[in-house]
Design a protein around this motif. Structure first.
Motif, PDB file in Angstrom:
ATOM      1  N   MET A 198       6.411  13.800  -3.649  1.00 46.59           N
ATOM      2  CA  MET A 198       5.403  12.936  -2.337  1.00 46.59           C
ATOM      3  C   MET A 198       4.989  11.375  -2.769  1.00 46.59           C
ATOM      4  SD  MET A 198       4.227  16.218   0.134  1.00 46.59           S
ATOM      5  CE  MET A 198       4.468  15.541   1.587  1.00 46.59           C
ATOM      6  N   VAL A 199       5.844  11.098  -1.169  1.00 45.84           N
ATOM      7  CA  VAL A 199       5.327   9.548  -1.412  1.00 45.84           C
ATOM      8  C   VAL A 199       4.184   8.910  -0.443  1.00 45.84           C
ATOM      9  CG1 VAL A 199       6.695   8.265  -2.983  1.00 45.84           C
ATOM     10  CG2 VAL A 199       6.424   8.561  -0.428  1.00 45.84           C
ATOM     11  N   SER A 200       3.582   7.871  -0.385  1.00 50.65           N
ATOM     12  CA  SER A 200       2.678   7.603   0.947  1.00 50.65           C
ATOM     13  C   SER A 200       2.709   6.059   1.046  1.00 50.65           C
ATOM     14  CB  SER A 200       1.124   7.636   0.658  1.00 50.65           C
ATOM     15  OG  SER A 200       1.258   6.931  -0.400  1.00 50.65           O
ATOM     16  N   ILE A 201       3.044   6.030   2.411  1.00 46.68           N
ATOM     17  CA  ILE A 201       3.177   4.243   3.258  1.00 46.68           C
ATOM     18  C   ILE A 201       2.202   4.160   3.727  1.00 46.68           C
ATOM     19  CG2 ILE A 201       5.517   3.917   1.899  1.00 46.68           C
ATOM     20  CD1 ILE A 201       6.337   3.200   5.286  1.00 46.68           C
ATOM     21  N   SER A 202       1.362   2.954   3.790  1.00 47.04           N
ATOM     22  CA  SER A 202       0.222   2.421   4.853  1.00 47.04           C
ATOM     23  C   SER A 202       1.135   1.197   5.739  1.00 47.04           C
ATOM     24  CB  SER A 202      -0.998   2.461   4.267  1.00 47.04           C
ATOM     25  OG  SER A 202      -1.403   3.433   3.628  1.00 47.04           O
ATOM     26  N   VAL A 203       0.387   1.776   7.632  1.00 46.88           N
ATOM     27  CA  VAL A 203       1.006   0.552   7.813  1.00 46.88           C
ATOM     28  C   VAL A 203       0.472   0.435   9.048  1.00 46.88           C
ATOM     29  CG1 VAL A 203       3.868   0.261   8.845  1.00 46.88           C
ATOM     30  CG2 VAL A 203       3.115   2.129   7.568  1.00 46.88           C
ATOM     31  N   ARG A 204       0.016  -0.534   9.387  1.00 45.26           N
ATOM     32  CA  ARG A 204      -0.767  -0.954  10.424  1.00 45.26           C
ATOM     33  C   ARG A 204       0.300  -1.527  11.119  1.00 45.26           C
ATOM     34  NH1 ARG A 204      -5.146  -5.331   9.992  1.00 45.26           N
ATOM     35  NH2 ARG A 204      -5.806  -5.552   7.733  1.00 45.26           N
ATOM     36  N   TRP A 250       1.163  -0.962   0.146  1.00 49.28           N
ATOM     37  CA  TRP A 250       0.089  -0.011  -0.471  1.00 49.28           C
ATOM     38  C   TRP A 250       0.970   0.967  -0.101  1.00 49.28           C
ATOM     39  CZ3 TRP A 250      -2.424  -3.536  -1.726  1.00 49.28           C
ATOM     40  CH2 TRP A 250      -3.862  -4.861  -0.587  1.00 49.28           C
ATOM     41  N   THR A 251       1.803   1.676  -1.101  1.00 49.01           N
ATOM     42  CA  THR A 251       2.011   2.556  -1.315  1.00 49.01           C
ATOM     43  C   THR A 251       1.977   3.505  -2.700  1.00 49.01           C
ATOM     44  OG1 THR A 251       4.722   3.206  -1.392  1.00 49.01           O
ATOM     45  CG2 THR A 251       3.972   1.262  -2.911  1.00 49.01           C
ATOM     46  N   GLY A 252       2.477   4.744  -2.597  1.00 47.53           N
ATOM     47  CA  GLY A 252       1.780   5.937  -4.112  1.00 47.53           C
ATOM     48  C   GLY A 252       2.665   6.699  -3.652  1.00 47.53           C
ATOM     49  N   GLY A 308      -7.612   3.515   9.906  1.00 44.70           N
ATOM     50  CA  GLY A 308      -8.340   2.471  10.741  1.00 44.70           C
ATOM     51  C   GLY A 308      -7.085   1.539  11.122  1.00 44.70           C
ATOM     52  N   THR A 309      -7.634   0.394   9.860  1.00 46.96           N
ATOM     53  CA  THR A 309      -6.284  -0.352  10.499  1.00 46.96           C
ATOM     54  C   THR A 309      -5.156  -0.208  10.049  1.00 46.96           C
ATOM     55  OG1 THR A 309      -6.832  -1.385   7.695  1.00 46.96           O
ATOM     56  CG2 THR A 309      -8.048  -2.105   9.473  1.00 46.96           C
ATOM     57  N   HIS A 310      -5.081   0.905   9.286  1.00 45.35           N
ATOM     58  CA  HIS A 310      -3.693   1.693   8.783  1.00 45.35           C
ATOM     59  C   HIS A 310      -3.318   2.581   8.749  1.00 45.35           C
ATOM     60  CE1 HIS A 310      -4.139  -1.657   6.210  1.00 45.35           C
ATOM     61  NE2 HIS A 310      -2.928  -2.587   6.016  1.00 45.35           N
ATOM     62  N   ASP A 311      -2.746   2.529   9.571  1.00 38.78           N
ATOM     63  CA  ASP A 311      -2.100   4.391   9.477  1.00 38.78           C
ATOM     64  C   ASP A 311      -1.148   4.831   8.096  1.00 38.78           C
ATOM     65  OD1 ASP A 311      -2.776   4.701  12.267  1.00 38.78           O
ATOM     66  OD2 ASP A 311      -1.163   4.372  12.866  1.00 38.78           O
ATOM     67  N   MET A 312      -1.522   5.854   6.939  1.00 41.23           N
ATOM     68  CA  MET A 312      -0.631   5.990   6.004  1.00 41.23           C
ATOM     69  C   MET A 312      -0.032   7.727   6.210  1.00 41.23           C
ATOM     70  SD  MET A 312      -2.840   7.842   2.731  1.00 41.23           S
ATOM     71  CE  MET A 312      -1.919   8.516   1.619  1.00 41.23           C
TER      72      MET A 312
END
Ligand SMILES: Cc1cc2nc3c(=O)[nH]c(=O)nc-3n(C[C@H](O)[C@H](O)[C@H](O)COP(=O)(O)O)c2cc1C
Length: 187
Positions: A46-52, A36-38, A130-134
């Protein structure tokens, strides 16, 4: 044939599967897999990653606000899967997968030497979704392996054999079908 309606879910595929490196304030490093990255902005980059939050790496990113995105290739696929199912709480994944590290220019987290591109990132915003912090992060340095550059200095990423992740499986990219703007180019 009719079309089925499915309950809402994550169906956006293919996506990258990258190796994220992170480190705590003491310099203890870890590596884990993120799909879950973009890319989210061109300027500033800038980019993002989503991490539980339950990931071991989550506490490191929270502590330092830094991470490195290491792009992945056919040769790294086994490590990508392993680093995505084993936790750094229980084992040293760098050692287990023979991943070599290099110091980054700006962040504490190391670069993975076997990766063709390493992207150093500093977190600017954290969205608790929610489940992930972005983590929305600014790219502060990029490193590229000269092995994949031609004599004119062009980076030929396809020569590194990059991989993608789609519906639970890993794939190489396959055939090149066109280049940006080819649909409107005069013949
Ligand atoms: C292909 C793949 C993609 C993954 N994508 C994510 C992701 O986007 N976010 C996340 O939190 N975990 C993701 N995971 C799971 C973590 O990588 C996994 O839980 C890992 O063991 C966490 O490592 P750590 O506890 O050492 O931080 C993915 C796993 C795989 C195999």
């Amino acid at each position: 044939m009719s079309r089925q309606s499915w309950k809402p879910g994550n169906m956006l595929y293919p996506v990258p599967a990258v190796l994220i490196t992170a480190a705590d304030k003491q310099g203890n490093a870890n590596v884990f897999t993120v799909a879950w990255t973009g890319t989210v902005c061109s300027d500033p980059p800038m980019v993002s990653i989503s991490v539980r939050p339950e990931r071991y790496s989550h506490q490191m990113i929270e502590e330092t606000g830094e991470f490195v995105i290491n792009l992945t290739t056919r040769n790294l696929t086994y490590a990508v899967d392993y680093c995505g199912v084993k936790s750094g709480r229980d084992t040293d994944k760098f050692k287990d997968m023979n991943l070599s590290t290099l110091p980054a220019d700006i962040v504490k987290a190391p670069l993975i030497k076997e990766s063709p591109v390493n992207i150093e990132c500093c977190v600017k915003q954290t969205l608790r979704l929610g489940t992930h912090d972005m983590y929305v992060a600014e790219v502060v340095a990029v490193h590229a392996d000269e092995t994949y550059m031609d004599e004119k200095g062009r980076f030929l990423f396809e020569n590194a054999d990059p991989i993608a992740y789609s519906h639970g499986s890993y794939f190489t990219l396959g055939e090149k079908l066109g280049t940006f703007g080819y649909s409107v180019k005069k013949r």
